[in-house]
Design a protein around this motif. Structure first.
Motif, PDB file in Angstrom:
ATOM      1  N   UNK A  18       0.802 -28.831 -16.754  1.00 48.24           N
ATOM      2  CA  UNK A  18       1.496 -28.202 -17.881  1.00 48.24           C
ATOM      3  C   UNK A  18       1.589 -26.694 -17.762  1.00 48.24           C
ATOM      4  N   UNK A  19       0.583 -26.014 -17.232  1.00 47.61           N
ATOM      5  CA  UNK A  19       0.660 -24.556 -17.110  1.00 47.61           C
ATOM      6  C   UNK A  19       1.705 -24.112 -16.087  1.00 47.61           C
ATOM      7  N   UNK A  20       1.722 -24.652 -14.866  1.00 48.45           N
ATOM      8  CA  UNK A  20       2.797 -24.258 -13.941  1.00 48.45           C
ATOM      9  C   UNK A  20       4.185 -24.646 -14.448  1.00 48.45           C
ATOM     10  N   UNK A  21       4.286 -25.787 -15.138  1.00 53.97           N
ATOM     11  CA  UNK A  21       5.588 -26.204 -15.666  1.00 53.97           C
ATOM     12  C   UNK A  21       6.055 -25.248 -16.757  1.00 53.97           C
ATOM     13  N   UNK A  22       5.164 -24.823 -17.618  1.00 58.81           N
ATOM     14  CA  UNK A  22       5.529 -23.885 -18.687  1.00 58.81           C
ATOM     15  C   UNK A  22       5.917 -22.531 -18.104  1.00 58.81           C
ATOM     16  N   UNK A  23       5.163 -22.077 -17.110  1.00 57.98           N
ATOM     17  CA  UNK A  23       5.470 -20.781 -16.496  1.00 57.98           C
ATOM     18  C   UNK A  23       6.803 -20.835 -15.769  1.00 57.98           C
ATOM     19  N   UNK A  24       7.032 -21.911 -15.043  1.00 57.28           N
ATOM     20  CA  UNK A  24       8.296 -22.058 -14.314  1.00 57.28           C
ATOM     21  C   UNK A  24       9.469 -22.166 -15.277  1.00 57.28           C
ATOM     22  N   UNK A  25       9.300 -22.907 -16.338  1.00 55.85           N
ATOM     23  CA  UNK A  25      10.383 -23.051 -17.315  1.00 55.85           C
ATOM     24  C   UNK A  25      10.703 -21.744 -18.000  1.00 55.85           C
ATOM     25  N   UNK A  26       9.686 -21.018 -18.414  1.00 52.82           N
ATOM     26  CA  UNK A  26       9.910 -19.731 -19.076  1.00 52.82           C
ATOM     27  C   UNK A  26      10.452 -18.709 -18.097  1.00 52.82           C
ATOM     28  N   UNK A  27       9.920 -18.701 -16.885  1.00 51.25           N
ATOM     29  CA  UNK A  27      10.405 -17.767 -15.879  1.00 51.25           C
ATOM     30  C   UNK A  27      11.826 -18.079 -15.451  1.00 51.25           C
ATOM     31  N   UNK A  28      12.132 -19.361 -15.321  1.00 50.99           N
ATOM     32  CA  UNK A  28      13.496 -19.750 -14.958  1.00 50.99           C
ATOM     33  C   UNK A  28      14.498 -19.370 -16.027  1.00 50.99           C
ATOM     34  N   UNK A  29      14.110 -19.530 -17.284  1.00 48.35           N
ATOM     35  CA  UNK A  29      14.988 -19.140 -18.377  1.00 48.35           C
ATOM     36  C   UNK A  29      15.190 -17.633 -18.397  1.00 48.35           C
ATOM     37  N   UNK A  30      14.124 -16.888 -18.173  1.00 50.31           N
ATOM     38  CA  UNK A  30      14.236 -15.426 -18.156  1.00 50.31           C
ATOM     39  C   UNK A  30      15.134 -14.970 -17.018  1.00 50.31           C
ATOM     40  N   UNK A  31      14.995 -15.588 -15.842  1.00 52.71           N
ATOM     41  CA  UNK A  31      15.837 -15.225 -14.699  1.00 52.71           C
ATOM     42  C   UNK A  31      17.291 -15.577 -14.976  1.00 52.71           C
ATOM     43  N   UNK A  32      17.535 -16.727 -15.589  1.00 47.47           N
ATOM     44  CA  UNK A  32      18.907 -17.126 -15.900  1.00 47.47           C
ATOM     45  C   UNK A  32      19.547 -16.168 -16.900  1.00 47.47           C
TER      46      UNK A  32
END
Length: 88
Positions: A18-32
């Motif tokens: 859950x922690x890597x998934x949350x970080x990746x999701x938030x980071x991916x959204x920020x990059x997009x």
């Protein structure tokens, strides 16, 4: 005394992911969103660059069209016009 156990489900795989998934999701959204903002900014800059260029093209087209419609010197030297009577 007995311990009261909760019957919540514990997934060991979920705890690990859950922690890597949350970080990746938030980071991916920020990059997009960041990428989208850069694209919008570059679109505005390109519009500001191409606006004078397009104005120049339209101006040159206007000159070329209406320059061909101007009367020639020979047309201005003729004294008789259509529908006018010739003087003796």
């Amino acid at each position: 005394m007995s311990k009261a156990t909760s019957h919540s489900l514990h997934f060991p795989g979920f705890r690990r992911i859950w922690k890597p998934a949350a970080i990746t999701g938030a980071g991916g959204t920020a990059v997009a969103i960041w990428f989208e903002e850069i694209l919008m900014f570059s679109q505005e800059i390109l519009a500001l660059i191409f606006l004078p260029i397009m104005a120049g093209v339209i101006y040159l087209l206007d000159i070329s069209i209406f320059k061909s419609r101007l009367p020639c010197r020979e047309d201005m030297e003729q004294t008789t016009h259509k529908g006018a009577k010739d003087s003796p």
